[in-house]
Write a protein that holds these residues in place. Structure first.
Motif, PDB file in Angstrom:
ATOM      1  N   LEU A   6       0.883  -1.157   0.000  1.00 25.23           N
ATOM      2  CA  LEU A   6       0.000   0.000   0.000  1.00 25.23           C
ATOM      3  C   LEU A   6       0.917   1.201   0.000  1.00 25.23           C
ATOM      4  N   GLN A   7       0.860   2.008  -1.082  1.00 24.49           N
ATOM      5  CA  GLN A   7       1.748   3.158  -1.205  1.00 24.49           C
ATOM      6  C   GLN A   7       3.209   2.761  -1.018  1.00 24.49           C
ATOM      7  N   ASN A   8       3.609   1.695  -1.684  1.00 33.52           N
ATOM      8  CA  ASN A   8       4.993   1.219  -1.676  1.00 33.52           C
ATOM      9  C   ASN A   8       5.507   0.734  -0.339  1.00 33.52           C
ATOM     10  N   SER A   9       4.677   0.552   0.659  1.00 31.95           N
ATOM     11  CA  SER A   9       5.186  -0.095   1.872  1.00 31.95           C
ATOM     12  C   SER A   9       4.386  -1.367   2.112  1.00 31.95           C
ATOM     13  N   PRO A  10       5.069  -2.418   2.594  1.00 35.70           N
ATOM     14  CA  PRO A  10       4.406  -3.710   2.742  1.00 35.70           C
ATOM     15  C   PRO A  10       3.318  -3.648   3.801  1.00 35.70           C
ATOM     16  N   CYS A  11       2.175  -4.163   3.430  1.00 40.59           N
ATOM     17  CA  CYS A  11       0.995  -4.021   4.269  1.00 40.59           C
ATOM     18  C   CYS A  11       0.081  -5.195   3.986  1.00 40.59           C
ATOM     19  N   SER A  12      -0.690  -5.610   4.970  1.00 41.08           N
ATOM     20  CA  SER A  12      -1.705  -6.609   4.666  1.00 41.08           C
ATOM     21  C   SER A  12      -3.048  -6.077   5.137  1.00 41.08           C
ATOM     22  N   ILE A  13      -4.071  -6.318   4.329  1.00 41.80           N
ATOM     23  CA  ILE A  13      -5.398  -5.787   4.644  1.00 41.80           C
ATOM     24  C   ILE A  13      -6.279  -6.953   5.052  1.00 41.80           C
ATOM     25  N   ASN A  14      -6.866  -6.836   6.217  1.00 42.80           N
ATOM     26  CA  ASN A  14      -7.688  -7.893   6.767  1.00 42.80           C
ATOM     27  C   ASN A  14      -9.147  -7.445   6.707  1.00 42.80           C
ATOM     28  N   THR A  15     -10.000  -8.287   6.156  1.00 42.06           N
ATOM     29  CA  THR A  15     -11.425  -7.939   6.139  1.00 42.06           C
ATOM     30  C   THR A  15     -12.044  -8.463   7.413  1.00 42.06           C
ATOM     31  N   ILE A  16     -12.449  -7.549   8.281  1.00 43.44           N
ATOM     32  CA  ILE A  16     -12.959  -7.989   9.581  1.00 43.44           C
ATOM     33  C   ILE A  16     -14.414  -8.404   9.484  1.00 43.44           C
ATOM     34  N   HIS A  17     -15.191  -7.676   8.697  1.00 41.17           N
ATOM     35  CA  HIS A  17     -16.636  -7.890   8.731  1.00 41.17           C
ATOM     36  C   HIS A  17     -17.237  -7.516   7.395  1.00 41.17           C
ATOM     37  N   ILE A  18     -18.263  -8.252   6.998  1.00 44.63           N
ATOM     38  CA  ILE A  18     -19.002  -7.891   5.784  1.00 44.63           C
ATOM     39  C   ILE A  18     -20.439  -7.662   6.183  1.00 44.63           C
ATOM     40  N   GLY A  19     -20.956  -6.483   5.898  1.00 45.96           N
ATOM     41  CA  GLY A  19     -22.311  -6.186   6.323  1.00 45.96           C
ATOM     42  C   GLY A  19     -23.156  -5.677   5.182  1.00 45.96           C
ATOM     43  N   GLY A  20     -24.440  -5.670   5.393  1.00 45.23           N
ATOM     44  CA  GLY A  20     -25.331  -5.180   4.362  1.00 45.23           C
ATOM     45  C   GLY A  20     -25.493  -3.684   4.398  1.00 45.23           C
ATOM     46  N   THR A  21     -25.195  -3.075   5.551  1.00 44.00           N
ATOM     47  CA  THR A  21     -25.316  -1.628   5.672  1.00 44.00           C
ATOM     48  C   THR A  21     -24.079  -1.099   6.372  1.00 44.00           C
ATOM     49  N   ILE A  22     -23.881   0.212   6.220  1.00 45.84           N
ATOM     50  CA  ILE A  22     -22.744   0.838   6.904  1.00 45.84           C
ATOM     51  C   ILE A  22     -22.952   0.773   8.419  1.00 45.84           C
ATOM     52  N   LYS A  23     -24.215   0.867   8.840  1.00 47.36           N
ATOM     53  CA  LYS A  23     -24.486   0.884  10.276  1.00 47.36           C
ATOM     54  C   LYS A  23     -24.083  -0.430  10.929  1.00 47.36           C
ATOM     55  N   SER A  24     -24.323  -1.553  10.235  1.00 48.96           N
ATOM     56  CA  SER A  24     -23.934  -2.836  10.824  1.00 48.96           C
ATOM     57  C   SER A  24     -22.417  -2.915  10.943  1.00 48.96           C
ATOM     58  N   CYS A  25     -21.700  -2.356   9.953  1.00 46.22           N
ATOM     59  CA  CYS A  25     -20.245  -2.327  10.053  1.00 46.22           C
ATOM     60  C   CYS A  25     -19.785  -1.473  11.232  1.00 46.22           C
ATOM     61  N   GLN A  26     -20.470  -0.356  11.439  1.00 50.85           N
ATOM     62  CA  GLN A  26     -20.084   0.511  12.562  1.00 50.85           C
ATOM     63  C   GLN A  26     -20.338  -0.184  13.890  1.00 50.85           C
ATOM     64  N   LYS A  27     -21.484  -0.865  13.984  1.00 53.58           N
ATOM     65  CA  LYS A  27     -21.788  -1.606  15.220  1.00 53.58           C
ATOM     66  C   LYS A  27     -20.715  -2.631  15.514  1.00 53.58           C
TER      67      LYS A  27
END
Lengths: 112, 167
Positions: free
Chosen positions: B103-124
């Motif tokens: 990510l922007q030339n520095s090593p990084c890993s992206i973890n998907t914590i949660h998949i939700g149907g709405t933004i609110k469920s992700c915020q919760k």
């Protein structure tokens, strides 16, 4: 390909594609070059996932200098990806070429 | 006799159906993190995800998803992002994000914590996740002062949010 028999229907894991490959007159294209062209087209259209599809070229006939007939073996799940990539193959390097899929038999008895 | 049949035409629902992925970045070192996140923008993140999609799933994979691929929320201090993806192809985007290495030339890993149907469920989910993280930090902290500070922070968090936590 292996055939799996269940109660009411058979599930074949592999499909065969009979393709007709046409090219321009000046270039001699070998079998391995055809496979490389197909893999490159898969890479462009379907990415790394597409280029990892195991494709084998089983039979190969050269009719004139310009036309080849070949049979490919592909897993059944990846039929749309391979067929679309093979159809979209228009050029390779400097030459133009075209592939037309003539048949998709289920067993290799149906191939010429 | 001319019989007119009433044919009921089923119209397709044109609503864009989407899923929201909750992402968390993790970097290999603090220096890499600072370098990468100093210039990270919603646009840059979207560009990196598009590149990853293009390399992994090709032109077709990118085109399926591009219509409603948006970064809805990006928090650089807590390494969290919320991404909107089309519902039919969320797995292709999920796989492309998981296989990103830089990510922007520095090593990084992206973890998907949660998949939700709405933004609110992700915020919760994010609130509960942060609460669990704070609890773990409390258990693993050694000095009494750290523990006191953490307990105060947790009390603050519990008071502020009106969403009831599964404590």
């Amino acid at each position: 390909g292996k055939r799996v028999h269940t109660m009411n229907y058979t599930t074949c894991t592999d499909l065969y594609l009979n393709i007709h490959f046409e090219q321009q007159p000046d270039f001699n294209v070998t079998l391995s070059q055809i496979k490389l062209m197909i893999m490159k087209s898969l890479l462009d259209l379907h990415g790394q996932v597409g280029s990892a599809i195991p494709i084998e070229i089983l039979k190969h006939k050269v009719f004139s200098d310009l036309e080849h007939y070949a049979t490919l073996r592909i897993p059944q799940k990846e039929l749309t990806k391979v067929w679309s990539a093979v159809t979209m193959l228009g050029s390779y390097g400097n030459t133009n070429c075209a592939i037309c899929v003539t048949e998709t038999p289920v067993s290799d008895l149906g191939c010429t | 006799l001319f019989i007119r049949k009433r044919i009921r035409v089923q119209g397709e629902n044109m609503r864009f159906k989407s899923r929201y992925l909750l992402l968390e970045f993790s970097f290999s070192s603090e220096k890499d993190r600072r370098v990468a996140l100093s210039s990270l923008n919603e646009k840059h993140l979207r560009h990196h995800i598009k590149e990853s999609l293009l390399s992994l799933h090709g032109d077709y994979g990118l085109a399926c998803v591009l219509q409603s691929l948006n970064v809805k929320y990006l928090n650089v201090t807590t390494d969290v992002a919320i991404l909107r993806v089309p519902r039919d192809h969320y797995r292709t985007v999920w796989s492309a994000i998981t296989l990103m290495t830089h990510l922007q030339n520095s090593p990084c890993s992206i973890n998907t914590i949660h998949i939700g149907g709405t933004i609110k469920s992700c915020q919760k989910y994010l609130i509960e996740y942060n609460y669990k993280k704070l609890k773990n930090m409390l258990e693993s902290s050694s000095t009494g002062l750290e523990k006191k500070n953490l307990r105060l922070k947790i009390k603050e968090v519990l008071k502020k949010d009106s969403i009831p936590l599964k404590v």
